[in-house]
Design a protein around this motif. Sequence first.
Motif, PDB file in Angstrom:
ATOM      1  N   LEU A  61       0.849  -1.187   0.000  1.00  0.00           N
ATOM      2  CA  LEU A  61       0.000   0.000   0.000  1.00  0.00           C
ATOM      3  C   LEU A  61       0.887   1.241   0.000  1.00  0.00           C
ATOM      4  CD1 LEU A  61      -2.841   1.274   0.262  1.00  0.00           C
ATOM      5  CD2 LEU A  61      -2.560   1.098   2.751  1.00  0.00           C
ATOM      6  N   VAL A  62       0.661   2.135  -0.969  1.00  0.00           N
ATOM      7  CA  VAL A  62       1.410   3.392  -1.054  1.00  0.00           C
ATOM      8  C   VAL A  62       0.402   4.537  -0.954  1.00  0.00           C
ATOM      9  CG1 VAL A  62       2.974   4.828  -2.419  1.00  0.00           C
ATOM     10  CG2 VAL A  62       3.197   2.326  -2.496  1.00  0.00           C
ATOM     11  N   PRO A  63       0.232   5.113   0.241  1.00  0.00           N
ATOM     12  CA  PRO A  63      -0.677   6.245   0.390  1.00  0.00           C
ATOM     13  C   PRO A  63      -0.023   7.533  -0.115  1.00  0.00           C
ATOM     14  CG  PRO A  63      -0.169   5.235   2.531  1.00  0.00           C
ATOM     15  CD  PRO A  63       0.761   4.673   1.520  1.00  0.00           C
ATOM     16  N   LEU A  64      -0.790   8.320  -0.847  1.00  0.00           N
ATOM     17  CA  LEU A  64      -0.288   9.606  -1.336  1.00  0.00           C
ATOM     18  C   LEU A  64      -1.123  10.742  -0.763  1.00  0.00           C
ATOM     19  CD1 LEU A  64       0.408   9.054  -5.151  1.00  0.00           C
ATOM     20  CD2 LEU A  64       1.992   8.845  -3.230  1.00  0.00           C
ATOM     21  N   ALA A  65      -0.427  11.800  -0.360  1.00  0.00           N
ATOM     22  CA  ALA A  65      -1.065  13.024   0.110  1.00  0.00           C
ATOM     23  C   ALA A  65      -0.557  14.166  -0.760  1.00  0.00           C
ATOM     24  CB  ALA A  65      -0.698  13.285   1.569  1.00  0.00           C
ATOM     25  N   THR A  66      -1.357  15.191  -0.926  1.00  0.00           N
ATOM     26  CA  THR A  66      -0.933  16.363  -1.688  1.00  0.00           C
ATOM     27  C   THR A  66       0.414  16.853  -1.172  1.00  0.00           C
ATOM     28  OG1 THR A  66      -3.224  16.985  -2.081  1.00  0.00           O
ATOM     29  CG2 THR A  66      -1.562  18.722  -2.346  1.00  0.00           C
ATOM     30  N   GLY A  67       1.350  17.067  -2.094  1.00  0.00           N
ATOM     31  CA  GLY A  67       2.683  17.516  -1.721  1.00  0.00           C
ATOM     32  C   GLY A  67       3.693  16.394  -1.604  1.00  0.00           C
ATOM     33  N   PHE A  68       3.332  15.175  -2.057  1.00  0.00           N
ATOM     34  CA  PHE A  68       4.278  14.066  -1.995  1.00  0.00           C
ATOM     35  C   PHE A  68       5.450  14.305  -2.946  1.00  0.00           C
ATOM     36  CE2 PHE A  68       1.553  12.891  -5.536  1.00  0.00           C
ATOM     37  CZ  PHE A  68       2.426  12.303  -6.460  1.00  0.00           C
ATOM     38  N   GLU A  69       6.575  13.673  -2.676  1.00  0.00           N
ATOM     39  CA  GLU A  69       7.774  13.760  -3.520  1.00  0.00           C
ATOM     40  C   GLU A  69       7.643  12.712  -4.625  1.00  0.00           C
ATOM     41  OE1 GLU A  69      10.780  14.209  -5.632  1.00  0.00           O
ATOM     42  OE2 GLU A  69      10.682  15.659  -3.984  1.00  0.00           O
ATOM     43  N   GLU A  70       7.526  13.178  -5.859  1.00  0.00           N
ATOM     44  CA  GLU A  70       7.246  12.276  -6.971  1.00  0.00           C
ATOM     45  C   GLU A  70       8.357  11.283  -7.276  1.00  0.00           C
ATOM     46  OE1 GLU A  70       8.349  15.825  -7.080  1.00  0.00           O
ATOM     47  OE2 GLU A  70       6.547  16.126  -8.242  1.00  0.00           O
ATOM     48  N   ILE A  71       9.611  11.670  -7.172  1.00  0.00           N
ATOM     49  CA  ILE A  71      10.704  10.719  -7.426  1.00  0.00           C
ATOM     50  C   ILE A  71      10.609   9.552  -6.452  1.00  0.00           C
ATOM     51  CG2 ILE A  71      13.208  10.372  -7.240  1.00  0.00           C
ATOM     52  CD1 ILE A  71      13.553  13.228  -8.318  1.00  0.00           C
ATOM     53  N   GLU A  72      10.324   9.855  -5.204  1.00  0.00           N
ATOM     54  CA  GLU A  72      10.237   8.802  -4.195  1.00  0.00           C
ATOM     55  C   GLU A  72       9.029   7.910  -4.438  1.00  0.00           C
ATOM     56  OE1 GLU A  72      12.365  11.793  -1.036  1.00  0.00           O
ATOM     57  OE2 GLU A  72      10.252  11.301  -0.748  1.00  0.00           O
ATOM     58  N   ALA A  73       7.891   8.492  -4.703  1.00  0.00           N
ATOM     59  CA  ALA A  73       6.684   7.692  -4.931  1.00  0.00           C
ATOM     60  C   ALA A  73       6.851   6.775  -6.135  1.00  0.00           C
ATOM     61  CB  ALA A  73       5.472   8.606  -5.113  1.00  0.00           C
ATOM     62  N   ILE A  74       7.288   7.325  -7.250  1.00  0.00           N
ATOM     63  CA  ILE A  74       7.408   6.521  -8.465  1.00  0.00           C
ATOM     64  C   ILE A  74       8.498   5.465  -8.314  1.00  0.00           C
ATOM     65  CG2 ILE A  74       7.974   6.589 -10.931  1.00  0.00           C
ATOM     66  CD1 ILE A  74       5.122   7.584 -10.185  1.00  0.00           C
ATOM     67  N   SER A  75       9.597   5.790  -7.655  1.00  0.00           N
ATOM     68  CA  SER A  75      10.650   4.782  -7.437  1.00  0.00           C
ATOM     69  C   SER A  75      10.122   3.610  -6.621  1.00  0.00           C
ATOM     70  CB  SER A  75      11.858   5.404  -6.741  1.00  0.00           C
ATOM     71  OG  SER A  75      12.527   6.284  -7.604  1.00  0.00           O
ATOM     72  N   LEU A  92       5.667   4.798   2.514  1.00  0.00           N
ATOM     73  CA  LEU A  92       5.305   6.206   2.506  1.00  0.00           C
ATOM     74  C   LEU A  92       6.360   7.046   1.798  1.00  0.00           C
ATOM     75  CD1 LEU A  92       4.348   6.522   6.292  1.00  0.00           C
ATOM     76  CD2 LEU A  92       2.847   5.886   4.393  1.00  0.00           C
ATOM     77  N   PRO A  93       5.999   7.690   0.682  1.00  0.00           N
ATOM     78  CA  PRO A  93       6.936   8.631   0.066  1.00  0.00           C
ATOM     79  C   PRO A  93       6.966   9.921   0.879  1.00  0.00           C
ATOM     80  CG  PRO A  93       4.916   8.533  -1.209  1.00  0.00           C
ATOM     81  CD  PRO A  93       4.778   7.548  -0.093  1.00  0.00           C
ATOM     82  N   GLY A  94       8.080  10.634   0.763  1.00  0.00           N
ATOM     83  CA  GLY A  94       8.209  11.898   1.472  1.00  0.00           C
ATOM     84  C   GLY A  94       7.630  13.053   0.683  1.00  0.00           C
ATOM     85  N   GLY A  95       8.297  14.181   0.824  1.00  0.00           N
ATOM     86  CA  GLY A  95       7.752  15.458   0.383  1.00  0.00           C
ATOM     87  C   GLY A  95       7.179  16.081   1.643  1.00  0.00           C
ATOM     88  N   TYR A  96       7.668  17.232   2.030  1.00  0.00           N
ATOM     89  CA  TYR A  96       7.326  17.799   3.335  1.00  0.00           C
ATOM     90  C   TYR A  96       5.814  17.910   3.567  1.00  0.00           C
ATOM     91  CZ  TYR A  96       7.370  20.710   7.480  1.00  0.00           C
ATOM     92  OH  TYR A  96       7.165  21.184   8.746  1.00  0.00           O
ATOM     93  N   ASP A  97       5.107  18.549   2.634  1.00  0.00           N
ATOM     94  CA  ASP A  97       3.665  18.746   2.838  1.00  0.00           C
ATOM     95  C   ASP A  97       2.915  17.420   2.881  1.00  0.00           C
ATOM     96  OD1 ASP A  97       4.026  21.481   2.962  1.00  0.00           O
ATOM     97  OD2 ASP A  97       3.470  21.821   0.873  1.00  0.00           O
ATOM     98  N   GLY A  98       3.267  16.514   1.996  1.00  0.00           N
ATOM     99  CA  GLY A  98       2.622  15.204   1.989  1.00  0.00           C
ATOM    100  C   GLY A  98       2.897  14.441   3.268  1.00  0.00           C
TER     101      GLY A  98
END
Length: 186
Positions: free
Chosen positions: A6-20, A70-76
């Motif tokens: 499961l990969v939850p995404l929130a607005t502001g996620f870091e796309e490189i991390e999520a897609i990787s 969980l991908p990063g990105g500060y806001d996400g």
Amino acid sequence: MSKSVLVPLATGFEEIEAISIIDTLRRAGANVTIASINQDLIVTSAHHVKIIADSLLKDVSTDSFDMIALPGGYDGAMSLAKEELPQQVIKEFHQKGKFVSAICAAPIALHSAGVLKGIEFTCYPGMEGLMPGGIYIDDQNVVVSGKVITSRGPATALAFGLTLVEQLFSLDKAKELAAGMLKSCC
């Protein structure tokens, strides 16, 4: 038996991390479900890339998953740390002894869920001060502490993804994937 993540995404996620994370795990054969924590399937990243999630987190049954990533990105990451549903899901995974993983700023969500207490972790440099109670490791790109896996940031995303494959499947599977991606591994 197929592995599910499961990969939850929130607005502001870091796309490189999520897609990787998503791409590496799918290449390994995992069934990866992208779940929006928002009220809409379209989730906007930190750099304004829009991803269409497979489902809303509120509609996902977590019983069939082996791992949450969980991908990063500060806001996400802050949304994952502050909103009730993602926190409930993280706690559930941890309490059931499933893999719990986060990269960059997202370990803050693990901290909020009580997962990092007394264990080694890493995160984006400078974020560690927001996570007292854990043992911060600053000289490793990926840290594995039992079923908790953390990583530092965008440049470590592929190593993080390969470590998730290693933990979920095997070192041989991670090495096989790394070779195909022209990356030294593990």
